[in-house]
Enzyme design. Structure first.
Site, PDB file in Angstrom:
ATOM      1  N   SER A 122     -27.269 -15.055  33.162  1.00  0.00           N
ATOM      2  CA  SER A 122     -28.199 -14.715  31.845  1.00  0.00           C
ATOM      3  C   SER A 122     -27.165 -15.011  30.715  1.00  0.00           C
ATOM      4  O   SER A 122     -26.013 -15.037  30.760  1.00  0.00           O
ATOM      5  CB  SER A 122     -28.506 -13.340  31.980  1.00  0.00           C
ATOM      6  OG  SER A 122     -27.098 -12.368  31.772  1.00  0.00           O
ATOM      7  N   LYS A 123     -27.836 -14.699  29.381  1.00  0.00           N
ATOM      8  CA  LYS A 123     -27.013 -15.022  28.384  1.00  0.00           C
ATOM      9  C   LYS A 123     -26.144 -13.969  28.183  1.00  0.00           C
ATOM     10  O   LYS A 123     -24.876 -14.214  27.828  1.00  0.00           O
ATOM     11  CB  LYS A 123     -28.134 -14.916  27.310  1.00  0.00           C
ATOM     12  CG  LYS A 123     -27.599 -14.932  25.691  1.00  0.00           C
ATOM     13  CD  LYS A 123     -28.628 -14.489  24.802  1.00  0.00           C
ATOM     14  CE  LYS A 123     -28.664 -13.225  24.194  1.00  0.00           C
ATOM     15  NZ  LYS A 123     -27.460 -12.722  23.801  1.00  0.00           N
ATOM     16  N   ARG A 124     -26.145 -12.773  28.699  1.00  0.00           N
ATOM     17  CA  ARG A 124     -25.237 -11.580  28.581  1.00  0.00           C
ATOM     18  C   ARG A 124     -24.068 -11.976  29.413  1.00  0.00           C
ATOM     19  O   ARG A 124     -22.923 -11.655  29.135  1.00  0.00           O
ATOM     20  CB  ARG A 124     -26.105 -10.463  29.051  1.00  0.00           C
ATOM     21  CG  ARG A 124     -26.244  -9.273  28.188  1.00  0.00           C
ATOM     22  CD  ARG A 124     -26.892  -8.266  28.332  1.00  0.00           C
ATOM     23  NE  ARG A 124     -28.552  -8.707  28.285  1.00  0.00           N
ATOM     24  CZ  ARG A 124     -29.314  -8.654  29.338  1.00  0.00           C
ATOM     25  NH1 ARG A 124     -29.147  -8.184  30.628  1.00  0.00           N
ATOM     26  NH2 ARG A 124     -30.645  -9.092  29.292  1.00  0.00           N
ATOM     27  N   GLY A 161     -22.839 -14.723  29.862  1.00  0.00           N
ATOM     28  CA  GLY A 161     -21.953 -15.701  29.001  1.00  0.00           C
ATOM     29  C   GLY A 161     -21.203 -14.989  27.804  1.00  0.00           C
ATOM     30  O   GLY A 161     -20.038 -15.196  27.565  1.00  0.00           O
ATOM     31  N   ASP A 162     -21.868 -13.984  27.421  1.00  0.00           N
ATOM     32  CA  ASP A 162     -21.144 -13.138  26.262  1.00  0.00           C
ATOM     33  C   ASP A 162     -19.917 -12.304  27.181  1.00  0.00           C
ATOM     34  O   ASP A 162     -18.850 -12.365  26.474  1.00  0.00           O
ATOM     35  CB  ASP A 162     -22.161 -12.223  25.530  1.00  0.00           C
ATOM     36  CG  ASP A 162     -23.304 -12.695  24.793  1.00  0.00           C
ATOM     37  OD1 ASP A 162     -23.210 -14.012  24.576  1.00  0.00           O
ATOM     38  OD2 ASP A 162     -24.414 -12.174  24.624  1.00  0.00           O
TER      39      ASP A 162
END
Ligand code: GLU
Length: 544
Positions: free
Chosen positions: A301-303, A305-306
């Protein structure tokens, strides 16, 4: 015969062109019947414009593109924007920019049009209702008048430990206010009063739906497990489920490739193809494996990556509602060739150990059958490896503009492209991301802001100061300011002064570069030139 959108091809390998017309007629008396139908391949990428484009979405683009190009077919971009609540301004343009960056351009799209325009579902709104009504007439769908409160009440009333999220399905629909339970008079009355309603598919109970997936083979679903999905909303807009089937049919899509997350919806779609009488035209399906977190546990998920410090979107995406910026591969310093190559290897290989592929090689070697069923773990280190390989492989001219932009954004204007190319050639081995060209190369264009004097100070001697002064004077006389004669002069001078070259090489590097890094120090001196080299040495001597 149903209209299938076919083109006709001669199904024979005989060299027809070498035979005369009569010969041909003798050999093939039933020539017209030897034609077989073969549909022109048409694939589509059908994103909903709701935010940044995830690596998984971008890989779907790539696999569609590769298949279309390999088969001489068309690649369509269709914007699925029927859910106005999820619509995000700018997301559609952003998707198109991502395709442009990767040079995976659609043959038909809202931007370049095509024979099946419009390619935005919101602009096709008027088209869908008739099909939903057709299904109601055929008994495969029904009107449902339940208010949001009634739906909520149903979910509360039937919630149990075993069934925490009761669904509007073949059992519970019997308890709800719809055209199956209310009788014609009541339905007519509600319609007359313009009571809002939706149209739902009537999922049969206890049937099997079978799907042949190009990656997974035969997949079976039990219809009892699937709820009665809404097909047409109260505002007359279709839901994704109806629109995707209608548009794939009307746009003559032959192969529908999409992410694995859509597999559970596929029985609804397959039944719709059948109920609408279009079964023969149904595309072939392939559900692409999920892209997993680096540890293999769950979808990337994008999270993630963060949290883990790597991009998950193709390009930077700024959410206009929250102003939140999510970094993309492009801005992180990836080359589109490397990004595309990396995407291809997420769940596919050509059966050999080859990992570096040009787009032309991918087009010729790709096959959906070789895509793995299992999820593909995302590995950022591997992604960077691809980038490094592509930085080494492509001519400097291909990526020079992108690196120049990085320099200019940081206030260093590049006046001399030839010098810039020499520098980039010299340091490309050391660059993994395009942004590395800044750290590895900026000192060629401006003196280091500070130098790591501490690393050499403790061993510094008056003799070394004398050596460097002598070197400046000697170098000034050199007829050829290039790396080899400079190195020879430097070493001879050291020998003549009884200094080990190794003891003055690191100081020279620190004087020119600022720290213990960079390519060959005499290459650096050769490129920055006589004046600059002498200036940096003098400046450093003052600090020591
Ligand atoms: N609109 C869907 C999405 O956003 C497309 C799914 C499909 O390709 O059928 O992913």
């Amino acid at each position: 015969m149903k209209e299938l959108g076919c083109s006709f091809k001669i199904a024979t390998s005989a060299p027809l062109s070498k035979t005369s017309k009569t010969e041909r007629e003798n050999r093939f008396p039933f020539l017209p019947y030897l034609y077989t139908m073969s549909k022109k391949v048409r694939v589509r990428f059908a994103p909903s414009p709701t935010g940044g484009l995830h690596v998984g979405g971008m890989r779907t683009v790539l696999f569609n593109y590769l298949f279309a190009k390999q088969q001489g077919g068309d690649f369509v971009l269709r914007i699925e924007d029927t859910d106005q609540n999820r619509y995000v301004p700018g997301a559609e343009e952003y998707i198109m920019e991502c395709l442009q960056w990767c040079n995976l351009l659609p043959d038909e799209s809202p931007y370049n049009g095509g024979a099946y325009a419009p390619y935005r579902q919101s602009e096709r709104k008027a088209l869908y209702k008739q099909y939903a009504e057709q299904l109601v007439q055929g008994g495969q769908a029904y009107y449902a008048f339940d208010t949001p409160e009634e739906l909520e009440e149903m979910r509360t009333r039937y919630r149990t430990a075993d069934n925490p999220q009761p669904q509007y399905n073949h059992i519970l629909r019997e308890q709800m206010r719809n055209s199956l339970t209310l009788g014609d008079d009541e339905v007519n009355r509600l319609m007359g009063e313009e009571m809002p309603y939706v149209i739902r598919i009537k999922m049969p109970a206890g049937e099997q739906v079978q799907l042949t997936d190009m990656i997974r083979g035969e997949v079976h679903f039990s219809t009892s497990e699937v709820d009665d999905k809404v097909l047409l909303k109260a505002d007359g807009m279709p839901t994704y489920h109806l629109a995707v089937v209608v548009d794939d049919y009307l746009m003559k899509i032959t192969h529908a490739f999409r992410g694995e997350e859509w597999l559970p919806s596929s029985p609804v779609h397959i039944l719709l193809w059948k109920y609408l009488g279009w079964e023969e035209a149904m595309p072939q399906w392939a559900h692409l494996p999920l892209i997993l977190k680096p540890d293999g546990h769950g979808k990337l998920s994008k999270r993630d990556g963060d949290r883990l410090g790597f991009p998950v979107f193709a390009m930077d995406w700024k959410d206009p509602r929250t102003e939140e910026l999510t970094r993309g591969f492009k801005e992180r310093g990836f080359l589109p060739e490397a990004f595309v190559n990396m995407l291809a290897m997420l769940g596919w290989n050509d059966g050999t150990a080859q990992e570096i592929f040009t787009i032309e090689e991918l087009v010729s070697r790709f096959s959906m059958e070789r895509v793995h069923k299992g999820g593909a773990k995302f590995d950022y280190e591997k992604a960077k490896w691809f980038n490094h390989e592509w930085i080494k492989k492509l001519p400097v001219e291909n990526w020079l503009p992108a690196v120049k932009k990085i320099y200019e954004e940081k206030g260093v204007m590049i006046a001399d492209d030839n010098k810039f190319i020499r520098v980039l050639e010299l340091i490309r081995e050391r660059a993994t991301l395009l942004s590395d060209f800044w750290e590895q190369g900026v000192f060629f264009f401006q003196a280091p802001a500070s130098i790591d004097a501490a690393s050499i100070q403790s061993k510094w001697t008056e003799g070394k100061t004398a050596f460097f002064n002598a070197f400046i004077a000697l170098a000034d006389q050199l007829p050829d300011w290039s790396a080899a004669p400079l190195e020879a002069a430097f070493k001879e001078l050291a020998a003549s002064q009884n200094i080990k070259a190794g003891e003055v090489l690191l100081p020279l590097r620190i004087m020119l570069v600022g720290g213990k890094f960079g390519p060959g120090v005499f290459d650096i001196a050769a490129i920055i030139g006589k004046e600059e080299t002498a200036g940096r040495i003098r400046h450093a001597l003052q600090l020591l």
